[in-house]
Design a protein around this motif. Structure first.
Motif, PDB file in Angstrom:
ATOM      1  N   MET A  64     -63.286  32.478-120.645  1.00  0.00           N
ATOM      2  CA  MET A  64     -62.916  31.106-121.020  1.00  0.00           C
ATOM      3  C   MET A  64     -63.532  30.087-120.062  1.00  0.00           C
ATOM      4  N   PHE A  65     -63.535  30.413-118.766  1.00  0.00           N
ATOM      5  CA  PHE A  65     -64.137  29.507-117.784  1.00  0.00           C
ATOM      6  C   PHE A  65     -65.619  29.310-118.074  1.00  0.00           C
ATOM      7  N   ARG A  66     -66.337  30.430-118.279  1.00  0.00           N
ATOM      8  CA  ARG A  66     -67.785  30.338-118.527  1.00  0.00           C
ATOM      9  C   ARG A  66     -68.063  29.600-119.827  1.00  0.00           C
ATOM     10  N   ALA A  67     -67.279  29.864-120.864  1.00  0.00           N
ATOM     11  CA  ALA A  67     -67.454  29.166-122.141  1.00  0.00           C
ATOM     12  C   ALA A  67     -67.200  27.672-121.967  1.00  0.00           C
ATOM     13  N   ALA A  68     -66.167  27.318-121.211  1.00  0.00           N
ATOM     14  CA  ALA A  68     -65.864  25.905-120.967  1.00  0.00           C
ATOM     15  C   ALA A  68     -67.002  25.225-120.212  1.00  0.00           C
ATOM     16  N   GLU A  69     -67.564  25.911-119.230  1.00  0.00           N
ATOM     17  CA  GLU A  69     -68.710  25.357-118.489  1.00  0.00           C
ATOM     18  C   GLU A  69     -69.881  25.058-119.434  1.00  0.00           C
ATOM     19  N   ILE A  70     -70.165  25.997-120.305  1.00  0.00           N
ATOM     20  CA  ILE A  70     -71.305  25.861-121.218  1.00  0.00           C
ATOM     21  C   ILE A  70     -71.073  24.730-122.214  1.00  0.00           C
ATOM     22  N   VAL A  71     -69.871  24.640-122.776  1.00  0.00           N
ATOM     23  CA  VAL A  71     -69.550  23.565-123.717  1.00  0.00           C
ATOM     24  C   VAL A  71     -69.607  22.217-122.994  1.00  0.00           C
ATOM     25  N   ALA A  72     -69.151  22.166-121.747  1.00  0.00           N
ATOM     26  CA  ALA A  72     -69.212  20.923-120.967  1.00  0.00           C
ATOM     27  C   ALA A  72     -70.650  20.449-120.788  1.00  0.00           C
ATOM     28  N   GLU A  73     -71.602  21.383-120.800  1.00  0.00           N
ATOM     29  CA  GLU A  73     -73.027  21.040-120.712  1.00  0.00           C
ATOM     30  C   GLU A  73     -73.592  20.609-122.058  1.00  0.00           C
ATOM     31  N   GLY A  74     -72.773  20.670-123.113  1.00  0.00           N
ATOM     32  CA  GLY A  74     -73.228  20.265-124.436  1.00  0.00           C
ATOM     33  C   GLY A  74     -73.880  21.377-125.233  1.00  0.00           C
ATOM     34  N   LYS A  75     -73.698  22.610-124.788  1.00  0.00           N
ATOM     35  CA  LYS A  75     -74.304  23.748-125.470  1.00  0.00           C
ATOM     36  C   LYS A  75     -73.243  24.498-126.271  1.00  0.00           C
ATOM     37  N   HIS A  76     -73.687  25.181-127.316  1.00  0.00           N
ATOM     38  CA  HIS A  76     -72.783  25.983-128.138  1.00  0.00           C
ATOM     39  C   HIS A  76     -72.638  27.378-127.553  1.00  0.00           C
ATOM     40  N   VAL A  77     -71.491  28.004-127.815  1.00  0.00           N
ATOM     41  CA  VAL A  77     -71.176  29.317-127.273  1.00  0.00           C
ATOM     42  C   VAL A  77     -70.670  30.214-128.388  1.00  0.00           C
ATOM     43  N   THR A  78     -71.129  31.465-128.350  1.00  0.00           N
ATOM     44  CA  THR A  78     -70.556  32.519-129.172  1.00  0.00           C
ATOM     45  C   THR A  78     -70.386  33.716-128.263  1.00  0.00           C
ATOM     46  N   VAL A  79     -69.274  34.387-128.381  1.00  0.00           N
ATOM     47  CA  VAL A  79     -69.009  35.556-127.550  1.00  0.00           C
ATOM     48  C   VAL A  79     -69.372  36.802-128.339  1.00  0.00           C
ATOM     49  N   LEU A  80     -70.160  37.664-127.719  1.00  0.00           N
ATOM     50  CA  LEU A  80     -70.544  38.933-128.320  1.00  0.00           C
ATOM     51  C   LEU A  80     -70.104  40.070-127.410  1.00  0.00           C
ATOM     52  N   ALA A  81     -69.661  41.150-128.015  1.00  0.00           N
ATOM     53  CA  ALA A  81     -69.352  42.343-127.233  1.00  0.00           C
ATOM     54  C   ALA A  81     -70.662  42.945-126.750  1.00  0.00           C
ATOM     55  N   ASP A  82     -70.669  43.510-125.540  1.00  0.00           N
ATOM     56  CA  ASP A  82     -71.879  44.125-124.997  1.00  0.00           C
ATOM     57  C   ASP A  82     -72.466  45.160-125.946  1.00  0.00           C
ATOM     58  N   GLU A  83     -71.608  45.889-126.638  1.00  0.00           N
ATOM     59  CA  GLU A  83     -72.057  46.974-127.506  1.00  0.00           C
ATOM     60  C   GLU A  83     -72.519  46.494-128.876  1.00  0.00           C
ATOM     61  N   GLU A  84     -72.323  45.219-129.187  1.00  0.00           N
ATOM     62  CA  GLU A  84     -72.680  44.723-130.513  1.00  0.00           C
ATOM     63  C   GLU A  84     -74.178  44.862-130.750  1.00  0.00           C
ATOM     64  N   LEU A  85     -74.519  45.388-131.915  1.00  0.00           N
ATOM     65  CA  LEU A  85     -75.927  45.515-132.298  1.00  0.00           C
ATOM     66  C   LEU A  85     -76.389  44.225-132.951  1.00  0.00           C
ATOM     67  N   MET A  86     -77.592  43.805-132.576  1.00  0.00           N
ATOM     68  CA  MET A  86     -78.162  42.571-133.104  1.00  0.00           C
ATOM     69  C   MET A  86     -79.472  42.876-133.801  1.00  0.00           C
ATOM     70  N   SER A  87     -79.814  42.044-134.768  1.00  0.00           N
ATOM     71  CA  SER A  87     -81.123  42.165-135.398  1.00  0.00           C
ATOM     72  C   SER A  87     -82.181  41.665-134.417  1.00  0.00           C
ATOM     73  N   THR A  88     -83.421  42.026-134.658  1.00  0.00           N
ATOM     74  CA  THR A  88     -84.493  41.549-133.781  1.00  0.00           C
ATOM     75  C   THR A  88     -84.638  40.033-133.889  1.00  0.00           C
ATOM     76  N   GLN A  89     -84.351  39.464-135.052  1.00  0.00           N
ATOM     77  CA  GLN A  89     -84.443  38.008-135.209  1.00  0.00           C
ATOM     78  C   GLN A  89     -83.390  37.305-134.357  1.00  0.00           C
ATOM     79  N   ASP A  90     -82.141  37.787-134.416  1.00  0.00           N
ATOM     80  CA  ASP A  90     -81.078  37.175-133.610  1.00  0.00           C
ATOM     81  C   ASP A  90     -81.358  37.326-132.117  1.00  0.00           C
ATOM     82  N   ALA A  91     -81.839  38.498-131.715  1.00  0.00           N
ATOM     83  CA  ALA A  91     -82.154  38.739-130.301  1.00  0.00           C
ATOM     84  C   ALA A  91     -83.296  37.843-129.846  1.00  0.00           C
TER      85      ALA A  91
END
Length: 167
Positions: A64-91
């Protein structure tokens, strides 16, 4: 790390900008979380509008702290589990590179990947690890370049103004 991931494959509209009010609230939350962590060894409580209280574990408070820091900078945040598989496009979007370049990194063995049918999939933790290593190497190179410029007098304003070459 700030992560952005589409919720559905048909979601192609850009995310709305983060407002000043949201940024201020996020900055305030980050400040409260840091203060709480320092005072009470990471004990953070959330209270719902109906008065229900939940004590957050330190790991969740850190997220929550890290997400709040990022949003305070005006950036969007999404939380992903370390094990989550991503497509090559998303990565690739996460790394700020083309999908083709990411595939070359995978083929060279610089980023591990799994085959799911005919498609490559990468773990979010492997993208994070690669990004951190890449950023550390980039910062190290910039530090060396800055040191070299300082050694050669590249930041000496008197020399620049005496030669008349400043613009």
């Amino acid at each position: 790390m700030a992560l952005h991931k589409r919720n559905t494959s048909s979601d192609t509209t850009p995310t709305a900008a983060i407002t000043v009010v949201e940024r201020k609230a996020a900055a305030r939350l980050a400040t409260i979380l840091v203060r709480k962590a320092a005072m009470q060894a990471g004990t953070v409580q959330v209270i719902s509008p109906n008065g229900e209280q939940v004590e957050l574990p330190a790991a969740l408070a850190d997220v929550m702290f890290r997400a709040a820091e990022i949003v305070a900078e005006g950036k969007h945040v999404t939380v992903l589990a370390d094990e989550e598989l991503m497509s090559t496009q998303d990565a690739a979007e996460l790394l700020g590179v083309s999908r083709q370049y990411l595939v070359r990194l995978i083929d060279r063995g610089e980023i591990p990947a799994e085959m799911v049918g005919t498609h490559r999939r990468v773990h979010a933790k492997d993208i994070k690890t690669f990004k951190e290593a890449r950023d550390a190497a980039r910062n190290s190179a910039l530090d060396r370049l800055t040191a070299l410029s300082e050694d050669l007098g590249g930041y000496d304003l008197e020399k620049v103004s005496n030669t008349g070459s400043h613009r």
